[in-house]
Design a protein around this motif. Structure first.
Motif, PDB file in Angstrom:
ATOM      1  N   ARG A   1       0.822  -1.206   0.000  1.00 56.04           N
ATOM      2  CA  ARG A   1       0.000   0.000   0.000  1.00 56.04           C
ATOM      3  C   ARG A   1       0.854   1.252   0.000  1.00 56.04           C
ATOM      4  O   ARG A   1       2.027   1.232   0.351  1.00 56.04           O
ATOM      5  N   ASP A   2       0.215   2.358  -0.385  1.00 56.18           N
ATOM      6  CA  ASP A   2       0.855   3.663  -0.405  1.00 56.18           C
ATOM      7  C   ASP A   2       1.074   4.161   1.017  1.00 56.18           C
ATOM      8  O   ASP A   2       0.341   3.789   1.947  1.00 56.18           O
TER       9      ASP A   2
ATOM     10  N   GLU B   1       0.312   6.856   2.360  1.00 59.39           N
ATOM     11  CA  GLU B   1      -0.837   7.563   2.920  1.00 59.39           C
ATOM     12  C   GLU B   1      -1.926   6.610   3.392  1.00 59.39           C
ATOM     13  O   GLU B   1      -2.942   7.060   3.938  1.00 59.39           O
ATOM     14  N   ALA B   2      -1.736   5.310   3.207  1.00 54.89           N
ATOM     15  CA  ALA B   2      -2.734   4.323   3.613  1.00 54.89           C
ATOM     16  C   ALA B   2      -2.217   3.416   4.722  1.00 54.89           C
ATOM     17  O   ALA B   2      -2.680   2.278   4.865  1.00 54.89           O
TER      18      ALA B   2
END
Length: 284
Positions: free
Chosen positions: A79-80, A82-83
């Motif tokens: 995941r990124d 920001e996640a």
């Protein structure tokens, strides 16, 4: 001071996550949770995170490093940055459970790990401080401006550039094409529409603005990401006001690269971290 290392397994949603806690022999009240930037795992480039955690533990500060979902030995989809807010919370829960004497925690992050930590911190009262190394505020126009400002200036100062030029080995057409592309990208930047999502630099600023603890910023002077952060924050009035407050401390290693890869740079970062965390006032 002696310390021991404990392998931790904990859950974030349906995924099993893995971490390592370096815990001093004597009870400690403050810990450092290392938020790894991606794609990366808990050891770090040139073992940076492992060595940092052990340095802190040897000086009486508990430290934990972990793999968030989809990285290293942890389950789940990649995941990124920001996640990973839920991953940070789950790791912090596991850290506090593993070291019950902790009363507050400092989040330590490099690159987009620093950005993730800054955006997480306002929502968790256990977070007393932030140590942010070369924070990631990358935008297309931002990196274009930074490259134009620093990369070409550095090349003109490089003896190797002038040697290539003298030998006729310089690619005029390719370099001109690359520079013009950067100029177009830099000039294309424009303020977002009123209904648009805030840019990454603005979301970062909002996170730090809402955080009531203290922050240590460490910049590698030879790193494009660190330079972009300085350029963005230095040219934005709201950022300038925020970073000029007494709650923010700056450190800079002029020759250091993105991951502080030389031993002297790595050790200096570890020592700056230890000094700052030790001097940090108690939980407000």
């Amino acid at each position: 001071m002696s310390y021991d290392e404990r392998a931790l397994s904990f859950r974030c949603g349906d995924a099993a996550l893995v971490g390592i806690a370096s815990v001093p022999a004597e009870a400690c009240k403050r810990g450092v949770l290392i938020v790894v930037g991606g794609p990366q795992y808990r050891i770090g480039s040139h073992r940076q995170f492992a060595l940092l955690a052990r340095h802190l533990a040897a000086h009486g500060i508990a430290a934990m490093r972990f793999d968030y979902r989809g990285m290293g030995d942890s389950d789940g989809e990649e995941r990124d940055f920001e996640a990973i807010q839920d991953d940070i919370r789950a790791a912090l829960d596991a850290f506090v459970e593993a070291v019950p004497s902790l009363t507050d925690v400092v989040l330590w992050g490099l690159c987009d790990g620093a950005s993730a930590a800054a955006m997480y911190a306002p929502g968790d009262a256990r977070v007393r401080g932030l140590v942010l190394l070369n924070p990631w505020v990358r935008t297309d126009d931002g990196v274009a401006r930074t490259t134009l400002k620093h990369h070409y200036r550095d090349r003109l100062r490089s003896p190797e550039f002038w040697r290539k030029l003298a030998r006729g080995q310089f690619d005029y057409a390719g370099s001109l094409s690359s520079m013009l592309k950067l100029v177009r990208t830099a000039l294309a930047g424009r303020p977002p529409d009123q209904g648009a999502t805030a840019s990454l630099p603005e979301r970062m600023r909002q996170g730090l603005h809402g955080f009531q603890g203290e922050t240590l910023l460490v910049i590698g002077g030879a790193d494009l990401t660190g330079r972009e952060f300085c350029d963005v924050t230095g040219s934005t009035p709201a950022w300038k006001r925020l970073l000029a407050t007494p709650r923010v401390t700056w450190r800079r290693l002029e020759e250091a690269d993105h991951t502080f890869s030389r031993r002297a740079w790595r050790d200096q970062v570890a020592e700056w971290t230890r000094e700052w965390v030790t001097a940090l006032p108690g939980t407000p």
